[in-house]
Scaffold this active site. Structure first.
Site, PDB file in Angstrom:
ATOM      1  N   GLY A 100       0.814  -1.208   0.000  1.00 14.24           N
ATOM      2  CA  GLY A 100       0.000   0.000   0.000  1.00 14.24           C
ATOM      3  C   GLY A 100       0.844   1.253   0.000  1.00 14.24           C
ATOM      4  CB  SER A 101       0.286   4.492   1.715  1.00 12.59           C
ATOM      5  OG  SER A 101      -0.902   4.814   1.031  1.00 12.59           O
ATOM      6  CB  VAL A 102       4.833   1.053   2.986  1.00  9.20           C
ATOM      7  CG1 VAL A 102       6.318   0.912   3.252  1.00  9.20           C
ATOM      8  CG2 VAL A 102       4.091   1.109   4.324  1.00  9.20           C
TER       9      VAL A 102
END
Length: 487
Positions: A100-102
């Site tokens: 995801g947003s990592v």
């Protein structure tokens, strides 16, 4: 039958005896260990395993994986549960999860490299690098995009479930590029993954290379992130986990099909916790990015009014309860969640991943898993304090100076080995929940207690005997204080 036994005894047995005999002089010179060598973090790993198992049980997460790095070396990496429930395939260290947003910190590293090379001006209008992006009422800079200050919107409706394949980064911008800005850039903070999709186009324009090619050649390969790849739905990717979601009634089902090709930079990569830890540790050692560049990435941006946002460039920044500097990022995907947490001044990095949309990977969860590695005991036994806080207590919970919840603690056992549970109720809306005590640690003046709630989220308590009651602090979705009386 007798003939076969005879042949074995007369022909093969002597050969086996010869093959496995050792000269006496070699045996005399060999020293054999009678027990495994002690591991500096053995106690921390044991406690972290207990916590991970409790989180998975409470949340119903099929599979999780965790890695911890200290002083440039991965000291623990382990998978738990199933990568594929139907085929009972276990999670391995090599299992790849949606992060995801990592993906944003990964992309921030590419942006930082271009900044160091003088190929990106963070404060120039974004059209310098992406001329096809429509001009808005106000100019937008790459710095504002990277700090969620641009006014570009986040997902609307079911856009998170996008199943269309986009052939290029620029093609993916069509989803939002013609929309009106939410506010004048710089006026306020508003999280936007689409802003990071535009940053991937900035990377292409500044470097002259395809975004995924640039990431592979300049970030993943130099850092030996061999498990980190784009989540191509049409490709055979070894060790890619299956994806799951939990229903409101608690059932775990297969997650819906999505294609993340529209948001590589904002949330489209696969990785392992060990790779993410190596990536984080590269920021804490010389050779990858310059110190002044890290300062840029890890300094909170501000709104036009001077208010800190707690977000730099691709990283959330702050301090923990004990005043240690932390930088981090979480990620939520269809079929996965991730959290990457760094303690730059302590040389520690931890990454946790799960293969369910509601897998409970949060800052508090990661911090609780990291705690034992930050403060390993002198030996394998938890230090025992004379303070005993067993019994039943009724507590008032405060945050930012205001009462917001009541809580009941019931603790059995003794310092360092407490068991029990707590129940809480939020005053404003009446929401309630129950938490199970998973671990406790005894310090000379306080007891630290870790609980896991019904959905797998962790709460951390620091409690001290206060007359017949207790007083202390808590860390969960936020921070606060509590005062307890004997029930």
């Amino acid at each position: 039958m007798r003939l076969r036994l005879y042949l074995f005894a007369t022909v093969f047995a002597p050969l086996l005896a010869f093959s496995f005999s050792w000269p006496e002089e070699i045996l005399a010179q060999t020293s054999y260990a009678t027990a495994p060598a002690p591991h500096r973090f053995a106690y921390a790993i044991e406690q972290a395993r207990t916590l991970v198992n409790a989180i998975m049980e409470a949340s119903g997460t099929p599979g999780m994986s965790v890695a911890v790095g200290v002083d440039g070396r991965v000291v623990w990496s382990e998978g738990f549960g199933y990568a594929d429930v139907e085929n009972r395939s276990p999670v391995l260290e090599a299992t790849r999860f949606r992060i995801g947003s990592v993906s944003k910190p990964l992309t921030a590293a590419a942006l930082a490299q271009l900044l160091e090379a003088g190929r990106v001006d963070l404060d120039a209008p974004v059209q310098r690098y992406v001329p096809s992006f429509p001009e808005k009422r106000w100019p937008i800079t790459t710095r504002q995009l990277a700090g969620h200050l641009s006014g570009i919107r986040h997902y609307n409706g079911d856009e998170f479930l996008n199943g269309r394949r986009y052939d290029t980064v620029v093609e993916g911008l069509e989803i939002f590029q013609d929309d009106t800005l939410l506010f004048e850039p710089g006026a306020r903070y508003s999280y936007s993954s689409y802003a990071w999709n535009l940053i991937s186009a900035v990377v292409e324009g500044a470097s002259g290379e395809d975004f995924l090619t640039y990431m592979q050649e300049n970030v993943f390969r130099p850092l030996e992130l061999e498990a980190t790849v784009a989540d191509h739905t049409d490709s055979i990717i070894p060790h890619r986990t299956r994806y799951y979601q939990r229903q409101p009634d608690g059932r775990v089902l297969n997650a819906p099909y999505v294609d993340n090709s529209y948001k590589w930079a904002g949330g489209g990569f696969l990785s392992t916790p060990a790779d993410l830890v190596r990536f984080g540790m590269a920021h804490m050692h010389d050779g990858f990015l310059n110190p002044e560049t890290l300062t840029t990435l890890w300094t909170s941006q501000r709104t036009r009014d001077g208010e800190e946002t707690g977000y730099g460039i691709g990283w959330r920044v702050g301090t923990d309860r004990e005043g240690r500097r932390i930088v981090s990022h979480g990620g939520g995907s269809v079929g996965g969640t991730t959290f990457l947490l760094l303690f730059p001044d302590d040389g520690l990095a931890i990454a946790t991943v799960g293969n369910m949309s509601q897998a409970p990977n949060s800052l508090t969860n990661a911090w609780a898993l990291a705690d034992g590695f930050l403060n390993p005991p002198a030996d394998e036994a938890a230090p025992i304090s004379p303070t005993d806080v067993s019994g039943s207590f009724r507590c008032t919970v405060t945050a930012r100076g205001e009462d917001f919840a009541t809580q009941t603690f019931k603790l059995g056992g003794e310092p360092g080995e407490y068991w029990g549970w707590s129940e809480w109720e939020i005053l404003e809306d009446g929401q309630s929940g129950r938490e199970r005590v998973v671990a406790s640690y005894a310090d000379p003046e306080q007891i630290r207690i870790i609980t896991v709630g019904e959905r797998g989220y962790v709460s951390y308590y620091w409690l001290r005997a206060d007359g017949d009651g207790l007083s202390g602090e808590w860390l969960s979705g936020g921070r606060g204080e509590m005062s307890c009386t004997k029930a």
